[in-house]
Design a protein around this motif. Sequence first.
Motif, PDB file in Angstrom:
ATOM      1  N   LEU A  96       1.382  -1.774   0.278  1.00  0.00           N
ATOM      2  CA  LEU A  96      -0.357   0.060   0.387  1.00  0.00           C
ATOM      3  C   LEU A  96       1.226   1.194  -0.037  1.00  0.00           C
ATOM      4  O   LEU A  96       1.759   1.299   0.582  1.00  0.00           O
ATOM      5  N   ASN A 105      -5.793   5.081  -1.875  1.00  0.00           N
ATOM      6  CA  ASN A 105      -5.005   3.348  -2.495  1.00  0.00           C
ATOM      7  C   ASN A 105      -6.285   2.888  -3.501  1.00  0.00           C
ATOM      8  O   ASN A 105      -5.310   2.502  -4.643  1.00  0.00           O
ATOM      9  N   VAL A 106      -7.307   2.361  -3.501  1.00  0.00           N
ATOM     10  CA  VAL A 106      -7.864   1.658  -4.288  1.00  0.00           C
ATOM     11  C   VAL A 106      -8.203   2.809  -5.617  1.00  0.00           C
ATOM     12  O   VAL A 106      -7.712   2.036  -7.146  1.00  0.00           O
ATOM     13  N   ALA A 109      -5.061   3.168  -8.103  1.00  0.00           N
ATOM     14  CA  ALA A 109      -4.547   1.568  -9.257  1.00  0.00           C
ATOM     15  C   ALA A 109      -5.741   1.667  -9.825  1.00  0.00           C
ATOM     16  O   ALA A 109      -5.091   1.380 -11.216  1.00  0.00           O
ATOM     17  N   GLU A 121     -14.978   4.332  -9.689  1.00  0.00           N
ATOM     18  CA  GLU A 121     -14.941   4.937  -8.424  1.00  0.00           C
ATOM     19  C   GLU A 121     -16.168   4.147  -7.654  1.00  0.00           C
ATOM     20  O   GLU A 121     -15.562   4.133  -6.664  1.00  0.00           O
ATOM     21  N   ALA A 124     -15.345   1.050  -6.618  1.00  0.00           N
ATOM     22  CA  ALA A 124     -14.364   0.978  -5.693  1.00  0.00           C
ATOM     23  C   ALA A 124     -14.835   0.982  -3.590  1.00  0.00           C
ATOM     24  O   ALA A 124     -14.688   0.455  -2.965  1.00  0.00           O
ATOM     25  N   LEU A 128     -15.641  -1.997  -0.882  1.00  0.00           N
ATOM     26  CA  LEU A 128     -14.603  -1.274   0.465  1.00  0.00           C
ATOM     27  C   LEU A 128     -15.532  -2.044   1.488  1.00  0.00           C
ATOM     28  O   LEU A 128     -15.414  -2.225   2.387  1.00  0.00           O
ATOM     29  N   VAL A 152      -7.805  -4.379   2.254  1.00  0.00           N
ATOM     30  CA  VAL A 152      -7.673  -2.685   1.510  1.00  0.00           C
ATOM     31  C   VAL A 152      -6.381  -3.091  -0.461  1.00  0.00           C
ATOM     32  O   VAL A 152      -6.801  -3.229  -0.931  1.00  0.00           O
ATOM     33  N   ALA A 155      -9.149  -5.092  -2.504  1.00  0.00           N
ATOM     34  CA  ALA A 155     -10.270  -3.879  -3.259  1.00  0.00           C
ATOM     35  C   ALA A 155      -9.471  -3.391  -4.009  1.00  0.00           C
ATOM     36  O   ALA A 155     -10.009  -3.178  -5.387  1.00  0.00           O
ATOM     37  N   ARG A 156      -8.299  -3.181  -4.076  1.00  0.00           N
ATOM     38  CA  ARG A 156      -7.363  -2.791  -4.861  1.00  0.00           C
ATOM     39  C   ARG A 156      -7.080  -3.441  -6.238  1.00  0.00           C
ATOM     40  O   ARG A 156      -7.670  -3.103  -7.030  1.00  0.00           O
ATOM     41  N   SER A 159     -10.349  -3.349  -8.058  1.00  0.00           N
ATOM     42  CA  SER A 159     -11.288  -2.637  -8.627  1.00  0.00           C
ATOM     43  C   SER A 159     -10.958  -2.873 -10.253  1.00  0.00           C
ATOM     44  O   SER A 159      -9.841  -3.431 -10.758  1.00  0.00           O
TER      45      SER A 159
END
Length: 227
Positions: A96, A105-106, A109, A121, A124, A128, A152, A155-156, A159
Amino acid sequence: MKSLVAEEIVKVYQEGGSRVEALRGISLALAPSEIVILEGPSGSGKTTFMSVAGCLLSPTSGRLSVEGQGVDFSRPKDMVRVRRESIGFVFQSFNLFPALTVLENVLYALQIRGKLTPEYEREARTILEQIGLGHRLDFIPARLSGGEKQRVAIARALSGGSRILFADEPTANLDSHVGLEVLGILRRLAKEEGRSVLVATHDPAVRTIADRVVRMRDGCLVEGENG
């Protein structure tokens, strides 16, 4: 249709005057909603295979198709396209950005993948929230627990609509309780959302979520079905 098919993947390195065969004709396929566990000792080739199958590394020979399309390893742009469109990565060290919040952070990416749009967005934020981080969107990584950091990272990786998830030792830096929570998330992503999940691990607890376990040694598959 299989989401990913690797056929006779060979990877050879030249180290000084020596020829090192890191992968020796690996064939493996992933189906939608399937969780495949890749086991083996350090140096067996797990990470190298995931790097080739994830289009981070070109093989010496072999074929790879992702979501029905062949990958042209002679064209770096084709490898980048596959990574951006289809594959997400989760690493044991989280990776991260310390100065960015959970949401940033997401979103970063997404920006790197050329998918920073209002639609993604919103996705994302939804991801989360679904994995229990809706109340942590404005936190930086230093304020998160190890389990939250790994969430996280998951999730990233998801994405931008990735349908294939590669996780390299995702529970290695977590205690057993938190590790089981992360495994539950991976299982839900496969079974409820139809994503394909490939996990490289030494952790026997990961077997609890597996549909199939394959084992590597010295660059070869030595146990399990090739799919």
